[in-house]
Design a protein around this motif. Structure first.
Motif, PDB file in Angstrom:
ATOM      1  N   GLN A 192       0.845  -1.186   0.000  1.00  0.00           N
ATOM      2  CA  GLN A 192       0.000   0.000   0.000  1.00  0.00           C
ATOM      3  C   GLN A 192       0.880   1.236   0.000  1.00  0.00           C
ATOM      4  OE1 GLN A 192      -3.100   0.090   2.897  1.00  0.00           O
ATOM      5  NE2 GLN A 192      -3.386   2.282   2.765  1.00  0.00           N
ATOM      6  N   ALA A 193       0.654   2.097  -0.963  1.00  0.00           N
ATOM      7  CA  ALA A 193       1.464   3.298  -1.074  1.00  0.00           C
ATOM      8  C   ALA A 193       1.070   4.308  -0.020  1.00  0.00           C
ATOM      9  CB  ALA A 193       1.280   3.920  -2.456  1.00  0.00           C
ATOM     10  N   THR A 244       0.106   7.978   1.226  1.00  0.00           N
ATOM     11  CA  THR A 244      -0.749   8.929   0.531  1.00  0.00           C
ATOM     12  C   THR A 244      -0.181  10.343   0.645  1.00  0.00           C
ATOM     13  OG1 THR A 244      -2.688   7.597   0.978  1.00  0.00           O
ATOM     14  CG2 THR A 244      -3.066   9.878   0.406  1.00  0.00           C
ATOM     15  N   ILE A 261      -2.322  11.163  -9.669  1.00  0.00           N
ATOM     16  CA  ILE A 261      -2.998   9.876  -9.836  1.00  0.00           C
ATOM     17  C   ILE A 261      -2.779   9.429 -11.272  1.00  0.00           C
ATOM     18  CG2 ILE A 261      -5.246  10.831 -10.535  1.00  0.00           C
ATOM     19  CD1 ILE A 261      -6.517   8.607  -8.736  1.00  0.00           C
ATOM     20  N   GLY A 310       1.842  -0.220 -11.168  1.00  0.00           N
ATOM     21  CA  GLY A 310       1.580  -0.185  -9.739  1.00  0.00           C
ATOM     22  C   GLY A 310       2.835  -0.392  -8.919  1.00  0.00           C
ATOM     23  N   ALA A 356       4.487   2.435  -6.367  1.00  0.00           N
ATOM     24  CA  ALA A 356       3.862   2.024  -5.104  1.00  0.00           C
ATOM     25  C   ALA A 356       4.354   2.826  -3.914  1.00  0.00           C
ATOM     26  CB  ALA A 356       4.098   0.536  -4.864  1.00  0.00           C
ATOM     27  N   GLY A 361       3.193   7.333  -3.268  1.00  0.00           N
ATOM     28  CA  GLY A 361       1.944   7.929  -2.805  1.00  0.00           C
ATOM     29  C   GLY A 361       0.941   8.186  -3.913  1.00  0.00           C
ATOM     30  N   ASN A 372      -1.954   6.497  -6.573  1.00  0.00           N
ATOM     31  CA  ASN A 372      -2.815   5.367  -6.895  1.00  0.00           C
ATOM     32  C   ASN A 372      -3.000   5.234  -8.409  1.00  0.00           C
ATOM     33  OD1 ASN A 372      -3.592   4.275  -4.263  1.00  0.00           O
ATOM     34  ND2 ASN A 372      -4.523   6.288  -3.926  1.00  0.00           N
ATOM     35  N   ASN A 389      -1.961  -0.239  -4.387  1.00  0.00           N
ATOM     36  CA  ASN A 389      -2.279   1.051  -5.015  1.00  0.00           C
ATOM     37  C   ASN A 389      -2.919   0.896  -6.390  1.00  0.00           C
ATOM     38  OD1 ASN A 389       0.130   0.071  -6.132  1.00  0.00           O
ATOM     39  ND2 ASN A 389       0.874   2.110  -6.632  1.00  0.00           N
ATOM     40  N   SER A 445      -6.748   9.788  -2.066  1.00  0.00           N
ATOM     41  CA  SER A 445      -6.187   8.724  -1.245  1.00  0.00           C
ATOM     42  C   SER A 445      -6.968   7.431  -1.451  1.00  0.00           C
ATOM     43  CB  SER A 445      -6.231   9.111   0.235  1.00  0.00           C
ATOM     44  OG  SER A 445      -7.586   9.173   0.678  1.00  0.00           O
ATOM     45  N   ARG A 446      -6.417   6.339  -0.954  1.00  0.00           N
ATOM     46  CA  ARG A 446      -7.085   5.046  -1.018  1.00  0.00           C
ATOM     47  C   ARG A 446      -8.436   5.100  -0.300  1.00  0.00           C
ATOM     48  NH1 ARG A 446      -5.614  -0.162  -1.751  1.00  0.00           N
ATOM     49  NH2 ARG A 446      -6.713  -1.754  -0.566  1.00  0.00           N
TER      50      ARG A 446
END
Length: 391
Positions: free
Chosen positions: A33-34, A36, A111, A125, A129, A132, A134, A148, A337-338
């Motif tokens: 998970q990157a 953010t 993004i 990805g 990653a 930050g 996605n 991400n 963000s995620r």
């Protein structure tokens, strides 16, 4: 036009090796998970669009143009949100895609929208990653989703859940799965089996067959025997219109399967190309499709704006921009963000409602259609909010 085959011959020309042009054998899924980074929603937001230009394939060039045009159309519809769309070519190649993604982030992209192919999306990805950023990929391969990377394409699990849920409500609860013995066919079969379990239905069996015309011909009697056993309400097929679907839906009735008793259900679109709708074997069959009214509006607007019909997957670029625009308009610093991307209310795109899930997959509001008299008839409309039919 598809022909009705009465005896084995060379399998349908230009057969797609799998169920979708977007389905590729997955590389290692992106599991990290990157972190953010914040987004200044009060200024123009840089968005990278990764397209498959430069591959040397004419189809990729057409697709790249369509994705860019669809994104431009979406940007023109945004109210009070400024997007700086920056286009990067990937050549349809994972290594080049990763390089393009790195360059895009170096140049300020907040993004990434795209790329198309699963292996390239996976590489992208991984490349960003830890930056930050996605990735909203146009793939439908859930194997590369996570971390991400989010897939925007229509997925097998989402389609299977919609159709199995509807079939169960219609009393078609004992379902036999007929699937190609390929990577994509097995993935489709697994999605259907999971949907059956989720709905409380009964898996009446699996009937794999080789991905060849001769393989379908040899397998048909066995599939038909299972279907006529009295323990099957529906046959859920993973076959698509470019592959085994025309032959399979012809041979099963010839082997004594009554589609009025045992419903034929399809994991793929049976209306593309439209000529498929004239096949006798698909009459009365069910499949899922995006909200036809919204999709028609998009096609009309796209045609008027660019003088050509939109590519079948171009709407994914529109949807990606629509989601980004809606989140940026919220004014929150973590708009991309995620957590923001996976908010439960979802978004509205050209194909209806959709939302991104925490595992990187998506959920789309689909209509259920039946083929009647060579035409598509919607028998259960697409929901307009989450929590409605099929969800």
């Amino acid at each position: 036009m598809f022909s009705i085959l009465r005896k084995p011959r060379a399998f349908l020309p230009k057969v797609i090796a799998g169920l979708s042009t977007l389905w590729l054998a997955a590389c290692d899924p992106v599991g990290m998970q990157a972190p953010t980074t914040g987004t200044n929603t009060g200024t123009t937001v840089p968005v990278a669009l990764l397209v498959p230009s430069g591959s040397g394939n004419a189809g990729d060039e057409v697709l790249a143009r369509a994705l860019k045009q669809a994104a431009d159309l979406a940007i023109s519809d945004l109210d009070g949100v400024k997007i700086d769309l920056r286009v990067y070519n990937t050549g349809g190649n994972p290594q080049l895609a990763a390089q393009a993604a790195t360059k895009a982030v170096d140049e300020g992209a907040k993004i990434i929208l795209g790329p198309v192919y699963a292996a390239s999306a996976n590489a992208v990805g991984l490349a960003v990653a830890n930056r930050g950023v996605n990735v909203l990929a146009f793939s439908n391969n859930t194997e590369i989703a996570g971390g991400n990377v989010f897939v925007l394409g229509p997925t097998f699990p989402n389609t299977a859940n919609r159709l199995v849920s509807y079939a169960s409500r219609q009393g078609k609860r004992r379902i036999l799965i007929a699937h190609e013995d390929t990577t994509a066919g097995q993935a489709g079969a697994n999605a259907i089996a999971t949907a059956i379990s989720r709905s409380g239905g009964t898996l009446a069996g699996k009937a794999p067959y080789p991905f060849s015309q001769d393989g379908v011909v040899r397998a048909a009697p066995g599939i038909a025997a299972q279907a006529k056993s009295g323990t099957v309400d529906a046959i859920f097929m993973t076959a698509d219109t470019a592959g085994a679907l025309p032959l399979l839906t012809q041979l099963l009735p010839e082997q004594g399967v009554d589609p009025q008793t045992v419903k034929f259900v399809g994991l793929t679109r049976w209306d593309i190309p439209p000529a498929t709708l004239a096949l006798p074997g698909v009459q009365g069959g069910w499949f899922a499709l995006p909200d036809p009214n919204l999709n028609q509006q998009y096609q009309s607007r796209y045609q008027a704006a660019f003088g050509e019909a939109p590519h079948p997957i171009s709407g994914l670029a529109y949807d990606g921009i629509a989601a980004i625009g809606a989140l940026v308009k919220s004014g929150h610093a973590n708009a991309l963000s995620r957590e923001a991307l996976t908010q439960g209310a979802g978004f509205v795109g050209v194909n209806g409602i959709f939302r991104l899930r925490g595992d990187g997959t998506n959920e789309r509001g689909l209509a259920v259609a039946e083929v009647r008299n060579n035409a598509v008839v919607v028998i259960d409309p697409a929901p307009r909010s989450f929590g409605g039919a099929g969800f």
